[in-house]
Motif scaffolding. Sequence first.
Motif, PDB file in Angstrom:
ATOM      1  N   VAL A   1      21.425 -28.122  12.959  1.00  0.00           N
ATOM      2  CA  VAL A   1      21.157 -27.968  11.525  1.00  0.00           C
ATOM      3  C   VAL A   1      20.485 -26.619  11.263  1.00  0.00           C
ATOM      4  O   VAL A   1      20.867 -25.874  10.349  1.00  0.00           O
ATOM      5  N   GLU A   2      19.499 -26.329  12.081  1.00  0.00           N
ATOM      6  CA  GLU A   2      18.788 -25.051  11.917  1.00  0.00           C
ATOM      7  C   GLU A   2      19.746 -23.872  12.096  1.00  0.00           C
ATOM      8  O   GLU A   2      19.693 -22.888  11.352  1.00  0.00           O
ATOM      9  N   THR A   3      20.668 -23.997  13.092  1.00  0.00           N
ATOM     10  CA  THR A   3      21.621 -22.922  13.353  1.00  0.00           C
ATOM     11  C   THR A   3      22.579 -22.737  12.178  1.00  0.00           C
ATOM     12  O   THR A   3      22.829 -21.602  11.737  1.00  0.00           O
ATOM     13  N   LEU A   4      23.109 -23.826  11.647  1.00  0.00           N
ATOM     14  CA  LEU A   4      24.066 -23.734  10.547  1.00  0.00           C
ATOM     15  C   LEU A   4      23.397 -23.273   9.249  1.00  0.00           C
ATOM     16  O   LEU A   4      24.012 -22.567   8.446  1.00  0.00           O
ATOM     17  N   GLU A   5      22.167 -23.691   9.046  1.00  0.00           N
ATOM     18  CA  GLU A   5      21.459 -23.267   7.834  1.00  0.00           C
ATOM     19  C   GLU A   5      21.130 -21.782   7.869  1.00  0.00           C
ATOM     20  O   GLU A   5      20.971 -21.153   6.833  1.00  0.00           O
ATOM     21  N   ASN A   6      21.026 -21.243   9.092  1.00  0.00           N
ATOM     22  CA  ASN A   6      20.741 -19.812   9.246  1.00  0.00           C
ATOM     23  C   ASN A   6      21.903 -19.128   9.979  1.00  0.00           C
ATOM     24  O   ASN A   6      21.722 -18.367  10.930  1.00  0.00           O
ATOM     25  N   LYS A   7      23.099 -19.466   9.503  1.00  0.00           N
ATOM     26  CA  LYS A   7      24.336 -19.053  10.166  1.00  0.00           C
ATOM     27  C   LYS A   7      24.423 -17.545  10.350  1.00  0.00           C
ATOM     28  O   LYS A   7      24.726 -17.061  11.449  1.00  0.00           O
TER      29      LYS A   7
END
Length: 564
Positions: A335-341
């Motif tokens: 989630v953190e990775t996709l939110e800060n893609k």
Amino acid sequence: MLVELSIRNFAIIDHVTVPFEEGLTVLTGETGAGKSIIIDAIGLLIGGRGSVEFVRHGSKRAEIEGLFSLENHDEIEPLLTDIGIGLSDDSMVVIRREISKQGKSICRVNGKLVTLASLRQVGQLLVDIHGQHEHQQLLQVDRHLFLLDRFAGEHLNSAKEEYSTLYSRLLKTKKQYRQLSENEQQTAQRLDLIRYQLNEIESARLRPDEDEELTAEKQKLSNSEQLYQRVHDSHQALYGENQGLEWIMVAVNQMEEATELDPALKEVKETITNCYYLLEESSFTLRDYVENIEFNPERLNDIESRLSEILSLRRKYGENVNAVLEHASKIEEEVETLENKDEHLQKWASDLEAIEKDLAVEARHLTELRRKQAKKLTQDIQRELKALYMEKTRFEVAFHDHESPSFTKDGTDDVEFMVATNQGEPLKPLVKVASGGEISRIILALKTILASHEGVTSLIFDEVDTGVSGRVAQAIAQKIHHISTGSQVLCITHLPQVAAMADSHLFIAKGERDGRVTTEVTPLSEKEKVEEIGRMISGVEMTELTRKHAEELIEQADEMKVAR
């Protein structure tokens, strides 16, 4: 090495069992007697392509079984373990293959059913078959880099490990970058999904090992009435009026008086006294346990409800609470990775560039080491070719350069064995060498150098001596025997020079059984070996001069073996 081969209902073979020895074993006989059929059977046994044509006419199935000894063969044990097969204490492996007349193939290794692909993996480490027109590994260009690396051995190990580590990082980072670079719609859908999953798990407020703890508590609460009754009755049996402890105290008092009369009873008295105090302590524990037994139907309902909620999560995310929590941890990172893609894409792009630069350095280092080893291999092959009277033949390991070389698991090198058989001719790919006699000698030179590096326990040469005679035949015979000092070698030959070098000699002939033609295999004695070599020299008619020539050939071969 191949210890024994059993063939039943295969082509023209009815049933034959062939024992094999260490060193060089030659198979001779008239053309059409079935020599190559035996090699075909071995090829099928190690994973070759099957056909209903192999099944003897009138039989339901063809059966081939081979017993292999695997002493000092470290590579195959991990492979057997991977496919679920243990190696016996005597380091023996039995391979069996059956082909039905309907074309169905059944493969077994040490009695365990395996796929044809698994059988082929095992077989490639056991036997290497080289025929007159099909030389397998040595004529397969995509195997040349592998053979060069095997020849180089420890000289490349460190460099290959460093390269492999970086290459694995490159693949992992590329995969992450590619997954994150997917279109916006896919990213949004994935983000919605894992946010929902994370929220569902976090809302449950799970504790590590909670399911196990609740299950244990449920077990206790569900049986609280029975527990109360059993423990209460046990306590009463010990601590009630006229119950166990009271009678044991009587025994203690009596033993104290008895000890005064006979000190020899002191040890028995102390044992009874200790038992009394231990049982008294246990009765107090039982009393406390009874007083604390909980009759709580509401708590039991709560536990069952909670376990039901946990079971729902386990069905979706893991086999137990700990696995569910681990899944939550992973998707939280995602989630953190996709939110800060964008930030992650930029970072991974930078990482990819850095890894590729480092990988290019390691690949160049690997190429430099390979080129050095390629020169050494070339020198060794040239020496062997000279011994086979091909001093004008040139051999070279060619490195094909590309404008934009791509990284593979083995580096960036594109390697091919090249040969020029006549002076003034350009080097050509090994696979395009036309002359049967020339290619036989080139293959033999390569095998002489590479046999000890290929890790194969048995080598089979199927008429690789075709097209040669005289001094070249003698040189080939010596080379084949030289290879057999490090590997078991089976050789079908029509050359008396090769047959004379044999450590064991098998004669293949056609026979007749029940009105049908069949192949028979006979191990030859020393006297019979002389007769067979004489036949190979003169043809059908055997003269005293031919016999003497055969004896001289065998004597010369024995002297060469001792000299080596």
